[in-house]
Write an enzyme that holds these catalytic residues in place. Structure first.
Site, PDB file in Angstrom:
ATOM      1  CG  HIS A   1      -4.468   0.552  -8.492  1.00 30.98           C
ATOM      2  ND1 HIS A   1      -5.816   0.426  -8.216  1.00 30.98           N
ATOM      3  CD2 HIS A   1      -3.956   1.399  -7.575  1.00 30.98           C
ATOM      4  CE1 HIS A   1      -6.094   1.180  -7.170  1.00 30.98           C
ATOM      5  NE2 HIS A   1      -4.997   1.774  -6.751  1.00 30.98           N
TER       6      HIS A   1
ATOM      7  CG  HIS B   1      -2.067   0.865   1.286  1.00 35.39           C
ATOM      8  ND1 HIS B   1      -2.439   1.680   0.250  1.00 35.39           N
ATOM      9  CD2 HIS B   1      -2.925   1.168   2.308  1.00 35.39           C
ATOM     10  CE1 HIS B   1      -3.474   2.436   0.614  1.00 35.39           C
ATOM     11  NE2 HIS B   1      -3.777   2.141   1.869  1.00 35.39           N
TER      12      HIS B   1
ATOM     13  CG  ASP C   1       2.676   4.409  -3.471  1.00 37.62           C
ATOM     14  OD1 ASP C   1       2.612   5.494  -2.872  1.00 37.62           O
ATOM     15  OD2 ASP C   1       2.062   3.393  -3.112  1.00 37.62           O
TER      16      ASP C   1
HETATM   17  N1  ACO Z   1       5.075  -6.175 -10.491  1.00 38.85           N
HETATM   18  C1  ACO Z   1       5.028  -7.335 -11.156  1.00 38.85           C
HETATM   19  N2  ACO Z   1       3.923  -8.062 -11.284  1.00 38.85           N
HETATM   20  C2  ACO Z   1       2.812  -7.571 -10.729  1.00 38.85           C
HETATM   21  C3  ACO Z   1       2.784  -6.360 -10.049  1.00 38.85           C
HETATM   22  C4  ACO Z   1       3.988  -5.639  -9.926  1.00 38.85           C
HETATM   23  N3  ACO Z   1       4.040  -4.488  -9.282  1.00 38.85           N
HETATM   24  N4  ACO Z   1       1.541  -6.095  -9.600  1.00 38.85           N
HETATM   25  C5  ACO Z   1       0.789  -7.137  -9.993  1.00 38.85           C
HETATM   26  N5  ACO Z   1       1.565  -8.021 -10.675  1.00 38.85           N
HETATM   27  C6  ACO Z   1       1.138  -9.294 -11.244  1.00 38.85           C
HETATM   28  C7  ACO Z   1       1.100 -10.359 -10.168  1.00 38.85           C
HETATM   29  O1  ACO Z   1       2.326 -11.020 -10.024  1.00 38.85           O
HETATM   30  C8  ACO Z   1      -0.018 -11.229 -10.642  1.00 38.85           C
HETATM   31  O2  ACO Z   1       0.487 -12.032 -11.700  1.00 38.85           O
HETATM   32  P1  ACO Z   1       0.000 -13.557 -11.859  1.00 38.85           P
HETATM   33  O3  ACO Z   1      -1.492 -13.458 -12.092  1.00 38.85           O
HETATM   34  O4  ACO Z   1       0.788 -14.026 -13.013  1.00 38.85           O
HETATM   35  O5  ACO Z   1       0.321 -14.223 -10.559  1.00 38.85           O
HETATM   36  C9  ACO Z   1      -0.997 -10.258 -11.270  1.00 38.85           C
HETATM   37  O6  ACO Z   1      -0.215  -9.140 -11.683  1.00 38.85           O
HETATM   38  C10 ACO Z   1      -2.074  -9.777 -10.292  1.00 38.85           C
HETATM   39  O7  ACO Z   1      -1.421  -9.265  -9.119  1.00 38.85           O
HETATM   40  P2  ACO Z   1      -2.030  -9.251  -7.674  1.00 38.85           P
HETATM   41  O8  ACO Z   1      -0.965  -9.007  -6.688  1.00 38.85           O
HETATM   42  O9  ACO Z   1      -2.890 -10.456  -7.470  1.00 38.85           O
HETATM   43  O10 ACO Z   1      -2.992  -8.013  -7.817  1.00 38.85           O
HETATM   44  P3  ACO Z   1      -3.729  -7.297  -6.621  1.00 38.85           P
HETATM   45  O11 ACO Z   1      -4.885  -6.617  -7.204  1.00 38.85           O
HETATM   46  O12 ACO Z   1      -3.966  -8.252  -5.492  1.00 38.85           O
HETATM   47  O13 ACO Z   1      -2.626  -6.273  -6.069  1.00 38.85           O
HETATM   48  C11 ACO Z   1      -1.203  -4.470  -5.868  1.00 38.85           C
HETATM   49  C12 ACO Z   1      -2.565  -4.945  -6.383  1.00 38.85           C
HETATM   50  C13 ACO Z   1      -1.026  -4.863  -4.413  1.00 38.85           C
HETATM   51  C14 ACO Z   1      -1.151  -2.952  -5.974  1.00 38.85           C
HETATM   52  C15 ACO Z   1      -0.083  -5.108  -6.752  1.00 38.85           C
HETATM   53  O14 ACO Z   1      -0.188  -4.617  -8.068  1.00 38.85           O
HETATM   54  C16 ACO Z   1       1.281  -4.871  -6.177  1.00 38.85           C
HETATM   55  O15 ACO Z   1       1.727  -5.621  -5.303  1.00 38.85           O
HETATM   56  N6  ACO Z   1       2.001  -3.790  -6.646  1.00 38.85           N
HETATM   57  C17 ACO Z   1       3.290  -3.474  -6.084  1.00 38.85           C
HETATM   58  C18 ACO Z   1       3.123  -2.733  -4.761  1.00 38.85           C
HETATM   59  C19 ACO Z   1       2.601  -1.327  -4.950  1.00 38.85           C
HETATM   60  O16 ACO Z   1       3.062  -0.600  -5.813  1.00 38.85           O
HETATM   61  N7  ACO Z   1       1.665  -0.937  -4.091  1.00 38.85           N
HETATM   62  C20 ACO Z   1       1.070   0.408  -4.101  1.00 38.85           C
HETATM   63  C21 ACO Z   1      -0.315   0.347  -4.682  1.00 38.85           C
HETATM   64  S1  ACO Z   1      -1.039   1.945  -4.758  1.00 38.85           S
HETATM   65  C22 ACO Z   1      -1.445   2.268  -3.171  1.00 38.85           C
HETATM   66  O17 ACO Z   1      -1.734   1.424  -2.379  1.00 38.85           O
HETATM   67  C23 ACO Z   1      -1.377   3.640  -2.745  1.00 38.85           C
END
Ligand code: ACO
Length: 380
Positions: free
Chosen positions: A266, A221, A317
Site C-alpha cells: 500500500h 487499484h 483487496d
Molecule cells: N508484491 C510484490 N512486491 C511489491 C508489491 C506487491 N504487491 N507491492 C509493492 N511491492 C514492492 C515493489 O516491487 C517495490 O519494490 P522495489 O523497491 O524493490 O522495486 C516496492 O515494493 C514499492 O512498490 P511500489 O509499486 O513502488 O509502491 P507504490 O506505493 O507505488 O504502489 C501499490 C502501491 C500499487 C498498492 C503496490 O503495492 C501494488 O502494486 N500492489 C499490488 C496491487 C494491489 O494490490 N492494489 C490494490 C491496492 S489497494 C486499493 O487500491 C484499493
C-alpha cells in the site's frame, strides 16, 4: 529550476478534506473523525454514506428519510434500461459500469446543477443505483431480469438478494454491510483523485463518477480484488493435492522472479491496513460456515509467505476477494462491488470539491529536447 516531481505523487498533499483520514504508521482509518473499527459492525452502510455525504451521523428520522431516498433511487432510467442488454453482451463488468453510470445521467432530474441540494440528491441516487446496476448487468448477461428490489431492505441485503436470487441470512447481510462500510472512503486514493480533478473543472457529479470508475478498474487499484481470486482459483484448479502448500510455493516463486502479488502493499499504510484485519476475520468465518475454508487457508499461507519474503501486508483487496466469493458473488463482479461502496465516498468528495473549488491543474517537469528546428515534410 522547478523541484523534481515525486513519482506517482507519493507524499504530495493534493487536497484538503474533512471526509477521511489515514494514520499510515498506526494503521488507522477515520471517516469524519470516527475510527472505522467503531463503524464496521455497528454503523450500517446507509449511516456511513449519510455521514460522508451529509456531514454528520443521521438521527432516526434523517436515516429513515435517507433510506427512503435510496429505495426510490433504485429505479433505473429509460436509457439505462434500453441499453442494458447490448452493454451486457459486449462489455466487461467495469466497462459496463462506466457506460451505465454515464447513461444514467440522462434521466437524472438534477443533472444540470452542481448546487448543494441537487448534488446531495444525486449522491443518494448514485449510491442507490450502483448495486442495482451491478445486479441488473449480471442478470442481463444471463438473459434474465434481476430479482425485484425489496423496498424494506437496505443496500447490502438488497444487493445480495438481487445478485444471488435468494434472500441472504442476517449474518451474510451484516458481513456485506460491514464490507461496504470498510470500502466507503479512503482519502486521496487514485479513483477519488480522478473524481476530484473532474469535479474541479465544474463538471457534473456523474462525469466525476465515470472518471472514478475508469480509475478504480485498474489492477493496481480496485481491480486487484478480482485478480486475487483468479490467482487462488488458478492454483486450486491446477489439481494440486495440497492447494495451501501450492499457493505458498507459487507466491514464493513469483516473488523471487520480481513479480507483484495482487492484494499486497500500500502507498500509505506502513503497517497492517485496518480494513484487511476485519476482512480476514470475515473470510475465516464465512469459510468455516461454508464447510470448505480452503481458499481462506490458501490466503493465510500467501500472507505468511509475502510477509516473510517482502515484509508486505495484505491490503483491502486481499481478503475482500474470498469474502465476496463465500457470499456467492461472481468473481468478475468483485471490482464492481467495490464501486457500490466507494460511490458514497466519491460523491461526497465531489460535493466537497464543488463547495470550495479551484481548478486542479498541477505542473509537469519537461524531460524532452529543446531548441530543435522543424523541417517541412517535403524537405525531409
Ligand atoms: N508484491 C510484490 N512486491 C511489491 C508489491 C506487491 N504487491 N507491492 C509493492 N511491492 C514492492 C515493489 O516491487 C517495490 O519494490 P522495489 O523497491 O524493490 O522495486 C516496492 O515494493 C514499492 O512498490 P511500489 O509499486 O513502488 O509502491 P507504490 O506505493 O507505488 O504502489 C501499490 C502501491 C500499487 C498498492 C503496490 O503495492 C501494488 O502494486 N500492489 C499490488 C496491487 C494491489 O494490490 N492494489 C490494490 C491496492 S489497494 C486499493 O487500491 C484499493
Amino acid at each position: 529550476m522547478a523541484e523534481r516531481p515525486s513519482k506517482g505523487l507519493a507524499d504530495v498533499v493534493a487536497a484538503s478534506t474533512a471526509l477521511s483520514d489515514i494514520d499510515g504508521r498506526a494503521g488507522r482509518l477515520f471517516y469524519r473523525g470516527y475510527d472505522i473499527n467503531q463503524l464496521a459492525g455497528s454503523a450500517t452502510f446507509e449511516e456511513t454514506a449519510y455521514l460522508l455525504q451529509r456531514g454528520s451521523p443521521p438521527g432516526r428520522g434523517e436515516l429513515a428519510g435517507y433510506r427512503g431516498e435510496i429505495a426510490a433511487g433504485r429505479a433505473l432510467g429509460k436509457l439505462v434500461t434500453a441499453s442494458l442488454p447490448e452493454i451486457a453482451r459486449s462489455q466487461e463488468p467495469m466497462e459496463a459500469m462506466r457506460s451505465l453510470v454515464s447513461l444514467a445521467s440522462a434521466d437524472d432530474p438534477d443533472k444540470d446543477s452542481n448546487e448543494p441540494g441537487p448534488n446531495r440528491r444525486k449522491a443518494a441516487r448514485l449510491t442507490a443505483q450502483q448495486p442495482v446496476l451491478v445486479a441488473a448487468y449480471d442478470a442481463a448477461r444471463q438473459g434474465r431480469e434481476s430479482s425485484p428490489a425489496d423496498p424494506e431492505s437496505g443496500v447490502a441485503a438488497n444487493f445480495l438478494l438481487q445478485i444471488t436470487g435468494t434472500p441472504p441470512s442476517e449474518r451474510e447481510t451484516q458481513i456485506l454491510d460491514a464490507c461496504l462500510v470498510l470500502h466507503a472512503d479512503h482519502t486521496m486514493n487514485a479513483s477519488t483523485f480522478a473524481a476530484r480533478v473532474c469535479a474541479a473543472t465544474l463538471s457534473d457529479m456523474h462525469s466525476a463518477v465515470v472518471a472514478a470508475l475508469g480509475t478504480l478498474k485498474g489492477p493496481l487499484h480496485g481491480g486487484a480484488n478480482e485478480q486475487v481470486m483468479r490467482g487462488l482459483e488458478a492454483v486450486r484448479n491446477s489439481g494440486e493435492s495440497d492447494p495451501v502448500g501450492a499457493a505458498g510455493a507459487q507466491v514464493e516463486a513469483r516473488l523471487r522472479q520480481g513479480e507483484k502479488i495482487m492484494g499486497f502493499g500500500h502507498r500509505v499504510y506502513k503497517t497492517e491496513d485496518p480494513r484487511a484485519a476485519h476482512l480476514r476475520q470475515m473470510s475465516a468465518e464465512l469459510g468455516g460456515v461454508s464447510g470448505d475454508d480452503t481458499y481462506f487457508r490458501m490466503s493465510r499461507k500467501m500472507e505468511e509467505v509475502v510477509f516473510a519474503e517482502k515484509g508486505l501486508y495484505p491490503n483491502v483487496d486481499f481478503y475482500a476477494a474470498t469474502v465476496y466469493h463465500y457470499l456467492g458473488i461472481p468473481t468478475d463482479l468483485f471490482t464492481a462491488v467495490f464501486s457500490v461502496s466507494r460511490m458514497a465516498g466519491w460523491t461526497a468528495h465531489v460535493m466537497e470539491q464543488h463547495a470550495d473549488n479551484r481548478l486542479i491543474r498541477p505542473d509537469s517537469e519537461y524531460i524532452g529536447e529543446h531548441g530543435l528546428t522543424w523541417t517541412p515534410l517535403d524537405q525531409r
